[in-house]
Design a protein around this motif. Structure first.
Motif, short mmCIF file in Angstrom:
data_model
loop_
_atom_site.label_atom_id
_atom_site.label_comp_id
_atom_site.label_asym_id
_atom_site.label_seq_id
_atom_site.Cartn_x
_atom_site.Cartn_y
_atom_site.Cartn_z
N TYR A 1 -41.59 20.18 -1.50
CA TYR A 1 -42.20 18.91 -1.14
C TYR A 1 -42.34 18.79 0.37
O TYR A 1 -41.49 19.23 1.14
CB TYR A 1 -41.35 17.76 -1.68
N TYR A 2 -43.45 18.16 0.78
CA TYR A 2 -43.76 17.92 2.19
C TYR A 2 -44.14 16.46 2.34
O TYR A 2 -44.55 15.80 1.38
CB TYR A 2 -44.91 18.82 2.65
N ALA A 3 -44.01 15.92 3.55
CA ALA A 3 -44.20 14.48 3.72
C ALA A 3 -44.83 14.15 5.07
O ALA A 3 -44.56 14.81 6.08
CB ALA A 3 -42.87 13.75 3.58
N PHE A 4 -45.66 13.11 5.06
CA PHE A 4 -46.04 12.45 6.31
C PHE A 4 -44.81 11.67 6.78
O PHE A 4 -44.20 10.94 6.00
CB PHE A 4 -47.18 11.47 6.07
N ASN A 5 -44.45 11.80 8.01
CA ASN A 5 -43.21 11.17 8.48
C ASN A 5 -43.47 9.81 9.12
O ASN A 5 -43.17 9.57 10.29
CB ASN A 5 -42.50 12.10 9.47
N PHE A 6 -44.06 8.90 8.33
CA PHE A 6 -44.30 7.54 8.77
C PHE A 6 -43.74 6.60 7.72
O PHE A 6 -43.25 7.03 6.67
CB PHE A 6 -45.80 7.27 8.96
N GLY A 7 -43.85 5.31 7.96
CA GLY A 7 -43.35 4.33 7.01
C GLY A 7 -44.37 3.98 5.94
O GLY A 7 -45.56 4.31 6.05
N GLU A 8 -43.90 3.28 4.92
CA GLU A 8 -44.78 2.85 3.84
C GLU A 8 -45.85 1.89 4.33
O GLU A 8 -46.92 1.76 3.74
CB GLU A 8 -43.94 2.17 2.74
N ASP A 9 -45.57 1.22 5.46
CA ASP A 9 -46.50 0.25 6.00
C ASP A 9 -47.51 0.87 6.97
O ASP A 9 -48.25 0.16 7.66
CB ASP A 9 -45.76 -0.88 6.70
N VAL A 10 -47.52 2.19 7.04
CA VAL A 10 -48.51 2.90 7.86
C VAL A 10 -49.55 3.52 6.93
O VAL A 10 -49.21 4.13 5.92
CB VAL A 10 -47.84 3.99 8.73
N LEU A 11 -50.81 3.34 7.29
CA LEU A 11 -51.91 3.91 6.52
C LEU A 11 -52.43 5.14 7.26
O LEU A 11 -52.66 5.11 8.47
CB LEU A 11 -53.02 2.88 6.36
N ILE A 12 -52.61 6.24 6.53
CA ILE A 12 -53.14 7.48 7.09
C ILE A 12 -54.53 7.72 6.51
O ILE A 12 -54.75 7.55 5.31
CB ILE A 12 -52.24 8.68 6.74
N ALA A 13 -55.47 8.12 7.37
CA ALA A 13 -56.82 8.44 6.90
C ALA A 13 -57.24 9.81 7.44
O ALA A 13 -57.14 10.07 8.64
CB ALA A 13 -57.82 7.38 7.36
N ASN A 14 -57.67 10.67 6.54
CA ASN A 14 -58.33 11.91 6.93
C ASN A 14 -59.82 11.67 6.74
O ASN A 14 -60.31 11.62 5.62
CB ASN A 14 -57.85 13.08 6.08
#
Length: 306
Positions: free
Chosen positions: A173-186
């Motif tokens: 497993y791999y993860a974006f290391n931000f919080g649940e309240d952060v939105l990531i967009a590619n």
């Protein structure tokens, strides 16, 4: 613009032009009025190279009202506006479109190393200037002009558990290391002039910001044992534009080979309400808009897995 030095194997070539190629191009363009738009198609991108007549070619096409370079080679998607990247550039009239590949990353899978799906670019022009450019996927579910981005929660965990039959060590497993309240967009194809606006419950919330790139993290910059409880991620406080969703896909489904790659189009936003209904609107440099409301779960590879 690939110059083979002693064989046709990778690593034996230089990126650039031969003197005869440059002389031919210069003579050919001498016949074209300078108020015209020029589109130059090459294999390897020009913006990252100097020498081997690359600078001379850029100077030649910069003489025209507008010049676009369309290149490939990298298997990732990048837009290079010479002025935005360097206001003092000697090539202010040149734009480069380094487009993705139909074969994904190195002829494996349905996704590139920067997270863009396998696909191609569409360019629209009115005869003397571009009016629109967008990404088009080729696989079912992604072959839609309206799909220009993929969204994730900042704490999304991607990948899968290692099975007894797995023979390569990077599965996990791999993860974006931000919080649940952060939105990531590619955003699959975008330039720095574009706006990426976030709406929460249909109310404008703010603009997404680009995640930096440039120096790839080393293994020492990564923590986690790849378990679901402790997924592989970057150290706290370290921020770098790698699409962990894509990295996990290749580590887990394609022989454990690395897919660490610069992603020049990864963005983030601090949500005001993590439970709000989210809408992201991309407005490109030409004023065209594209909307995404679906947040992709980390383990959902339904649109990319073969």
């Amino acid at each position: 613009n690939i110059i083979y030095r002693y064989s046709t194997t990778s690593g034996s070539y230089l990126e650039g032009f031969l003197p005869a190629q440059y002389e031919w191009l210069k003579q050919d363009l001498a016949l074209v009025p300078k108020d015209k738009m020029v589109i130059l198609c090459v294999h390897a991108p020009l913006f990252r190279n100097t020498g081997n007549y690359v600078e001379e070619v850029l100077a030649e096409i910069n003489k025209f009202k507008e010049a676009h370079v369309v290149s490939g080679h990298t298997h990732i998607s990048q837009f290079h506006d010479f002025v935005v990247e360097d206001p003092a550039t000697p090539y202010p009239n040149v734009f480069e479109h380094n487009v993705g590949a139909l074969c994904g990353v190195w002829w494996r899978g349905n996704i590139a190393a920067d997270g863009a799906p396998t696909g191609y670019n569409v360019f629209m022009c009115n005869g003397n200037e571009f009016t629109e450019s967008y990404f088009m996927g080729i696989n079912e579910g992604l072959n839609n002009k309206e799909i220009q981005m993929r969204l994730h929660r900042g704490n999304a965990i991607t990948g899968r558990a290692k099975l007894d039959t797995d023979t390569y060590e990077n599965v996990g497993y791999y993860a974006f290391n931000f919080g649940e309240d952060v939105l990531i967009a590619n955003v699959f194809y975008v330039d720095r002039i574009a706006k990426i606006s976030v709406y929460e419950d249909d109310v404008y919330s703010g603009e997404m910001v680009q995640i930096g790139y440039g120096t790839k993290p080393t293994s020492a910059d990564l923590v986690g044992d790849r378990s679901l409880e402790n997924p592989r991620r970057m150290k706290d406080g370290l921020e770098y534009a790698i699409d962990m969703y894509t990295a996990a896909f290749y580590y887990n489904y394609y022989s454990g080979r690395s897919a660490w790659s610069d992603c020049t189009h990864l963005y983030k936003y601090q949500l005001k309400n993590k439970d709000a209904n989210i809408k992201v609107v991309l407005t490109d440099r030409y004023g065209n808009t594209y909307t995404q409301t679906t947040i992709t779960e980390g383990t959902d590879y339904s649109l990319v897995a073969r």
